[in-house]
Enzyme design. Structure first.
Site, PDB file in Angstrom:
ATOM      1  N   GLU A 212       0.831  -1.220   0.039  1.00 53.64           N
ATOM      2  CA  GLU A 212       0.645  -0.065   0.135  1.00 53.64           C
ATOM      3  C   GLU A 212       1.123   0.914  -0.058  1.00 53.64           C
ATOM      4  OE1 GLU A 212      -3.976   0.021   1.549  1.00 53.64           O
ATOM      5  OE2 GLU A 212      -3.141   1.091   3.170  1.00 53.64           O
TER       6      GLU A 212
ATOM      7  N   LYS B  55       0.999   4.529   1.413  1.00 52.57           N
ATOM      8  CA  LYS B  55       0.448   5.214   2.324  1.00 52.57           C
ATOM      9  C   LYS B  55       1.358   5.978   3.072  1.00 52.57           C
ATOM     10  CE  LYS B  55      -2.439   3.404   6.872  1.00 52.57           C
ATOM     11  NZ  LYS B  55      -2.575   2.096   7.056  1.00 52.57           N
TER      12      LYS B  55
ATOM     13  N   LYS C  87      -7.980   1.961  -2.990  1.00 57.59           N
ATOM     14  CA  LYS C  87      -8.341   2.144  -1.599  1.00 57.59           C
ATOM     15  C   LYS C  87      -9.126   3.695  -0.855  1.00 57.59           C
ATOM     16  CE  LYS C  87      -7.994   0.392   2.389  1.00 57.59           C
ATOM     17  NZ  LYS C  87      -6.034  -0.051   3.155  1.00 57.59           N
TER      18      LYS C  87
ATOM     19  N   GLU D 286     -14.379  -5.363   3.146  1.00 58.27           N
ATOM     20  CA  GLU D 286     -14.060  -5.510   4.061  1.00 58.27           C
ATOM     21  C   GLU D 286     -14.648  -5.685   4.920  1.00 58.27           C
ATOM     22  OE1 GLU D 286     -10.597  -2.999   4.627  1.00 58.27           O
ATOM     23  OE2 GLU D 286     -11.955  -1.611   6.491  1.00 58.27           O
TER      24      GLU D 286
ATOM     25  N   ASN E 113     -10.082  -7.141   7.897  1.00 57.55           N
ATOM     26  CA  ASN E 113      -9.362  -5.774   9.191  1.00 57.55           C
ATOM     27  C   ASN E 113      -9.049  -6.067  10.417  1.00 57.55           C
ATOM     28  OD1 ASN E 113      -7.893  -3.405   9.825  1.00 57.55           O
ATOM     29  ND2 ASN E 113      -9.117  -2.748   8.312  1.00 57.55           N
TER      30      ASN E 113
ATOM     31  N   GLU F 182      -5.528  -7.797   6.977  1.00 61.68           N
ATOM     32  CA  GLU F 182      -5.288  -6.474   6.369  1.00 61.68           C
ATOM     33  C   GLU F 182      -5.076  -6.643   8.162  1.00 61.68           C
ATOM     34  OE1 GLU F 182      -7.988  -4.002   4.345  1.00 61.68           O
ATOM     35  OE2 GLU F 182      -9.146  -6.295   3.846  1.00 61.68           O
ATOM     36  N   SER F 183      -4.017  -5.199   7.953  1.00 65.67           N
ATOM     37  CA  SER F 183      -3.919  -4.334   9.058  1.00 65.67           C
ATOM     38  C   SER F 183      -3.180  -4.892  10.235  1.00 65.67           C
ATOM     39  CB  SER F 183      -4.788  -3.976   9.985  1.00 65.67           C
ATOM     40  OG  SER F 183      -5.773  -2.577   8.744  1.00 65.67           O
TER      41      SER F 183
END
Length: 261
Positions: free
Chosen positions: A55, A57, A116, A164, A185, A218-219
């Site tokens: 990503e 970011k 995103k 998501e 997530n 994710e995350s």
């Protein structure tokens, strides 16, 4: 087909309401289509081993400022490091992204791109395609019962969708809506806390319910050992902060994914 956002709590609700107010003021069709075939997001995630969605970011509500990135330069390093897809943040206020970042990354790399953003208006779906994205993010916590409608809209515009979820109820909604790519997530978007058990737990629930599509974790991922619980359960992992902050984007990917290919 506008979701009811008044009931969406926390930072997620704040971001979505602001995004809707902005997007609603823009005319439909304001972004010209790229006029080209785009690489398949799902095909990239389905390659053997654990696929990486890297990503671009610059900041986030939970981390604050992360790094002053040049989006196309970072994307090229991600591609050289072995990322199979790239996520590009286009939300400007909380994540310091832009539509131009997505256009520039599309010109810079040949990988499939995920736009995103916080999809809360139908116009954002064809807009994502026009900007060069292969896939759009649909957050069940924001869209609720409209998730299926936005999925169908994405398909009509030649886009795939990363749907998501954050908990069991949202997962069940995503599966009922016909999601083919489900992102789990680990971050609670109300408290912003990360629980690394969330993805394995919901991934197992999805498979137990007969889901045969693609699963994305994710995350919170920053070390190779954190990816081991995903082996054999997930098709891909989305990593943003730790890569963006590294300064050595190609090397960071190679180190992170060394045991996962």
């Amino acid at each position: 087909m506008i979701p009811r956002l008044d009931d969406v709590p926390g930072v997620l609700g704040e971001i979505c309401r602001r995004r809707l107010a902005e997007v609603s003021q823009r005319p439909f069709g304001s972004v010209p289509d790229v006029g080209q075939s785009l690489p398949s997001f799902s095909r990239a995630l389905a390659l053997p081993g654990l696929s990486l969605i890297a990503e671009v970011k610059r900041k986030s509500p939970s981390q604050g400022d992360i790094a002053p990135l040049d989006a196309p330069a970072v994307a090229r390093s991600y591609e050289q490091g072995g990322a199979r897809a790239i996520s590009v943040l286009t939300e400007p206020h909380y994540f310091a992204g832009s539509d131009e970042d997505l256009r520039a990354v599309r010109r810079a790399v040949g990988l499939p791109l995920l736009r995103k953003d916080f999809t809360v208006h139908p116009s954002q779906v064809p807009e994502a395609r026009a900007l060069g994205a292969s896939a759009v993010l649909l957050i069940v916590a924001a869209l609720g019962g409209l998730t299926g409608d936005y999925l169908e809209l994405a398909r009509r515009h030649g886009l795939e969708a990363l749907v998501e979820v954050h908990d069991e109820r949202e997962l069940d909604l995503a599966l009922e809506a016909g999601a083919e790519i489900v992102g789990v997530n680990n971050r609670d978007l109300v408290s912003l806390r990360v629980n690394m058990d969330t993805a394995p737990r919901l991934g197992e629930r999805a498979r137990s319910k007969g889901f045969t599509g693609l699963l994305v974790a994710e995350s919170g991922y920053s070390r190779p050992e954190e990816l081991r619980p995903l082996a054999g359960r997930f098709d891909a992992v989305l990593v943003g902060t730790s890569l963006a902050r590294s300064g050595d984007w190609q090397g960071a990917i190679e180190a992170l994914m060394a045991d996962s290919r």
